[in-house]
Design a protein around this motif. Structure first.
Motif, PDB file in Angstrom:
ATOM      1  N   UNK A 506       0.871  -1.170   0.000  1.00  0.00           N
ATOM      2  CA  UNK A 506       0.000   0.000   0.000  1.00  0.00           C
ATOM      3  C   UNK A 506       0.913   1.227   0.000  1.00  0.00           C
ATOM      4  N   UNK A 507       0.901   2.011  -1.075  1.00  0.00           N
ATOM      5  CA  UNK A 507       1.782   3.159  -1.173  1.00  0.00           C
ATOM      6  C   UNK A 507       0.973   4.422  -1.462  1.00  0.00           C
ATOM      7  N   UNK A 508       1.655   5.561  -1.345  1.00  0.00           N
ATOM      8  CA  UNK A 508       0.983   6.830  -1.647  1.00  0.00           C
ATOM      9  C   UNK A 508       0.608   6.927  -3.121  1.00  0.00           C
ATOM     10  N   UNK A 509       1.264   6.121  -3.949  1.00  0.00           N
ATOM     11  CA  UNK A 509       0.980   6.146  -5.388  1.00  0.00           C
ATOM     12  C   UNK A 509       0.063   5.010  -5.817  1.00  0.00           C
ATOM     13  N   UNK A 510      -0.529   4.318  -4.875  1.00  0.00           N
ATOM     14  CA  UNK A 510      -1.433   3.237  -5.218  1.00  0.00           C
ATOM     15  C   UNK A 510      -0.975   1.907  -4.646  1.00  0.00           C
ATOM     16  N   UNK A 511      -1.768   0.875  -4.893  1.00  0.00           N
ATOM     17  CA  UNK A 511      -1.449  -0.469  -4.442  1.00  0.00           C
ATOM     18  C   UNK A 511      -0.568  -1.139  -5.484  1.00  0.00           C
ATOM     19  N   UNK A 512       0.559  -1.683  -5.046  1.00  0.00           N
ATOM     20  CA  UNK A 512       1.507  -2.305  -5.958  1.00  0.00           C
ATOM     21  C   UNK A 512       1.641  -3.790  -5.633  1.00  0.00           C
ATOM     22  N   UNK A 513       1.490  -4.622  -6.661  1.00  0.00           N
ATOM     23  CA  UNK A 513       1.714  -6.050  -6.552  1.00  0.00           C
ATOM     24  C   UNK A 513       3.058  -6.339  -7.226  1.00  0.00           C
ATOM     25  N   UNK A 514       4.093  -6.522  -6.408  1.00  0.00           N
ATOM     26  CA  UNK A 514       5.456  -6.679  -6.924  1.00  0.00           C
ATOM     27  C   UNK A 514       5.891  -8.133  -6.796  1.00  0.00           C
ATOM     28  N   UNK A 524      13.772  -0.624  -6.673  1.00  0.00           N
ATOM     29  CA  UNK A 524      12.945  -0.151  -7.794  1.00  0.00           C
ATOM     30  C   UNK A 524      12.129   1.076  -7.425  1.00  0.00           C
ATOM     31  N   UNK A 525      11.550   1.062  -6.228  1.00  0.00           N
ATOM     32  CA  UNK A 525      10.600   2.116  -5.868  1.00  0.00           C
ATOM     33  C   UNK A 525      11.100   3.058  -4.786  1.00  0.00           C
ATOM     34  N   UNK A 526      12.219   2.767  -4.172  1.00  0.00           N
ATOM     35  CA  UNK A 526      12.745   3.655  -3.148  1.00  0.00           C
ATOM     36  C   UNK A 526      12.030   3.530  -1.825  1.00  0.00           C
ATOM     37  N   UNK A 527      11.342   2.433  -1.574  1.00  0.00           N
ATOM     38  CA  UNK A 527      10.652   2.245  -0.298  1.00  0.00           C
ATOM     39  C   UNK A 527       9.167   2.198  -0.474  1.00  0.00           C
ATOM     40  N   UNK A 531       8.184   5.770  -4.781  1.00  0.00           N
ATOM     41  CA  UNK A 531       8.830   6.788  -5.608  1.00  0.00           C
ATOM     42  C   UNK A 531       9.516   6.132  -6.785  1.00  0.00           C
ATOM     43  N   UNK A 532       9.427   6.672  -7.995  1.00  0.00           N
ATOM     44  CA  UNK A 532      10.062   6.060  -9.145  1.00  0.00           C
ATOM     45  C   UNK A 532      11.568   6.102  -9.029  1.00  0.00           C
ATOM     46  N   UNK A 533      12.209   5.161  -9.704  1.00  0.00           N
ATOM     47  CA  UNK A 533      13.670   5.140  -9.714  1.00  0.00           C
ATOM     48  C   UNK A 533      14.195   3.756  -9.481  1.00  0.00           C
ATOM     49  N   UNK A 534      15.504   3.580  -9.629  1.00  0.00           N
ATOM     50  CA  UNK A 534      16.131   2.282  -9.406  1.00  0.00           C
ATOM     51  C   UNK A 534      16.001   1.379 -10.602  1.00  0.00           C
ATOM     52  N   UNK A 535      16.422   0.130 -10.453  1.00  0.00           N
ATOM     53  CA  UNK A 535      16.414  -0.824 -11.548  1.00  0.00           C
ATOM     54  C   UNK A 535      15.039  -1.444 -11.694  1.00  0.00           C
ATOM     55  N   UNK A 536      14.881  -2.344 -12.646  1.00  0.00           N
ATOM     56  CA  UNK A 536      13.585  -2.949 -12.911  1.00  0.00           C
ATOM     57  C   UNK A 536      13.634  -4.457 -12.743  1.00  0.00           C
TER      58      UNK A 536
END
Length: 550
Positions: A506-514, A524-527, A531-536
């Motif tokens: 659950x993030x400030x930018x939405x729910x992410x299923x990683x 990838x997300x910085x926590x 937040x965008x950034x990092x490798x994929x």
């Protein structure tokens, strides 16, 4: 430079001695983690340092400006959150209160005018004119939204009240900080903020925490309570474990060698004491006297044996979520969430406090219905559950052994006792009333039940609450080796790193299923904030909107 000096302090409760004649100094600029298993006396020692309770003997000297994390979250119900934080600087708060009382008078005397000038000086010295801004910055850093800052404490959600008290302890740059479990009720982002804050702290810090990564990141030293004393080790928690093991192994090895030598000498003395080699016998006796063994007290550290097994596996497609949607009560927990979970996946559910992690668990368990979409478990799925309110799953009016036996009546009492023993319920502790269980004991009892029922799916909501570090390490090992499917809500970053093969965040930018590890998710997300950034590395399966935390 301020320090906390402990001189010959002892404390016991009845026959149980916690520590004896402790002599230690905690220096300014150093950050100490207080460690030891449940019941070792960590909180008792911190309360002795704070002056809340008295030692049986000995003396403690500490700086006048020593700040303590209070535990009574209902003690300030009629005060604004900002005011509660500012109370952390007692000199400033007293000056502000007296100033307001004088200004409220219809007429101020000359003496009172002089006093107002003195108070203004105190307020300036204590940075009182930026106090509200500083307090607000602390509250925001600890994850308390700005609209709560002006509210009285009675209006603030229960999960955030302890954060206000933590901000109170941190406020005003005290010379010494005493923090008992400061990361409790904090999400991962707030823990990281606290780590950065404390790493810059210049006074003397003593903290109790069951978060291993937190201790490793902030501590310059570990004060370990064991062997009825307190031993200070340099470095973080992992450094202490290595050093402690090396010291004990060295002493055990030396004692073993000495024991062999003593046995040889005693054999010589026994064979020749009545003969003509009297001088040699006396020499051997003197050698025996010099070879005394080093006293090695028994450590009170114990690790439970946790092993989660499954009677038989579920179908390969263990769980299907189709267009799942839920608001609780007005917060968007998930929306149009689709996911397929296959057998053997271990999913960590992470996010800020209050975003809906427990609601999601309750939906998986059928305790809360989704507003939209469907939840379908695969064929043969057997679900073991640990609720966030751990005690809610344990009935009162029975004993530990009887409660556990009820889940497997065919098991022998010896098997039940053996299982309880592996979970540190030894001897007569199996007869302990369930009404009297501590938080940690309740969690270990439910783990015992899950080990007995051998479910192929585990849903664990905050399983590390109330556990000591040894138990958390055992849990991490058990989850990593578990061959079934697991869903685990936790803020323990080391635990997530160890077991998780997939992240629901659950993030400030939405729910992410990683679909990948936690370390790859952070890269990838910085926590948790996404937040965008990092490798994929890994694969982001889906996003769905999730409201920002309140």
């Amino acid at each position: 430079m301020a320090s906390i000096d402990v001189q010959e302090v002892s404390k016991a409760y009845g026959p149980k001695r916690l520590f004896t004649d402790v002599q230690v100094s905690f220096g300014s600029g150093r950050r100490y983690g207080i460690t030891g298993p449940n019941g070792a006396g960590k909180t008792t020692f911190l309360r002795i340092l704070s002056g809340e309770i008295e030692a049986d003997q000995g003396d403690v000297r500490k700086p006048k400006r020593t700040s303590v994390l209070k535990q009574d979250q209902f003690a300030f119900e009629s005060w604004r959150a900002l005011d509660v934080v500012i109370m952390g600087n007692q000199a400033l708060w007293a000056a502000l209160q007296e100033k307001n009382e004088l200004l409220a008078k219809p007429k101020v005397t000359d003496a009172e005018g002089t006093r107002l000038g003195e108070l203004e000086g105190t307020i300036a010295e204590e940075d009182g004119y930026s106090a509200e801004a500083d307090a607000s910055e602390l509250l925001s850093g600890l994850g308390i939204p700005e609209h709560h800052h002006e509210q009285v404490m009675s209006e603030i959600p229960g999960g955030l009240k302890l954060r206000v008290l933590l901000a109170q302890a941190l406020f005003g740059n005290p010379d010494a900080l005493l923090l008992d479990e400061p990361t409790n009720n904090l999400d991962i982002d707030s823990i990281r903020w606290l780590e950065n804050f404390l790493s810059e702290y210049k006074g003397v810090l003593l903290t109790i925490s069951h978060d291993r990564r937190f201790l490793n990141r902030i501590c310059t030293h570990i004060a370990d309570i064991d062997y009825e004393t307190i031993i200070v080790y340099p470095g973080g928690y992992d450094d202490m474990v290595r050093a402690k093991g090396q010291v004990r192994n060295k002493i055990e090895s030396e004692n073993s060698e000495r024991s062999k030598k003593i046995a040889q000498l005693q054999d010589f003395v026994a064979r020749f004491s009545a003969g003509t080699r009297a001088s040699q016998v006396q020499s051997r006796k003197k050698q025996i006297d010099r070879l005394s063994l080093t006293d090695l007290k028994r450590s009170n550290i114990e690790r439970p044996f946790i092993r989660f097994e499954q009677k038989k596996p579920s179908s390969k497609q263990t769980l299907t979520l189709d267009n799942l949607g839920k608001k609780w009560p007005e917060r968007v927990v998930c929306e149009k969430f689709r996911a397929v979970v296959v057998r053997g996946e271990r999913i960590a559910i992470i996010g800020r406090t209050g975003v809906g992690k427990t609601t999601l668990c309750k939906m998986l368990m059928g305790e809360v219905k989704p507003d939209a979409g469907s939840i379908e478990w695969g064929t043969g799925s057997s679900i073991g559950y640990l609720a966030q309110d751990h005690r809610s799953g344990i009935s009162n009016g029975t004993t530990v052994a009887q409660w556990l036996h009820g889940f497997e009546p065919k098991a022998s009492l010896q098997d039940i006792r053996g299982l309880l023993g592996r979970m540190l319920f030894k001897g007569d502790e199996g007869n302990k009333p369930t009404d009297a269980l501590s938080g940690g004991e309740a969690v270990r009892l439910i783990f015992s039940k899950l080990m007995l029922t051998k479910d192929n799916v585990l849903v664990l909501d905050e399983p590390t609450n109330h556990l000591d570090l040894e138990s958390i390490l055992a849990l991490g090992d058990a989850l990593e080796k578990y061959e079934g499917t697991a869903f685990v809500v936790t803020h323990d970053r080391d635990l997530v790193s160890e077991f998780a093969t997939r992240i629901w965040a659950f993030t400030d930018n939405g729910f992410i299923d990683w679909q990948g590890t936690y370390d790859d998710f952070v890269e990838r997300f910085g926590g948790e904030e996404g937040a965008p950034g990092g490798s994929d590395k890994g694969r982001e399966n889906s996003r769905s909107p999730a409201a920002a935390p309140a």
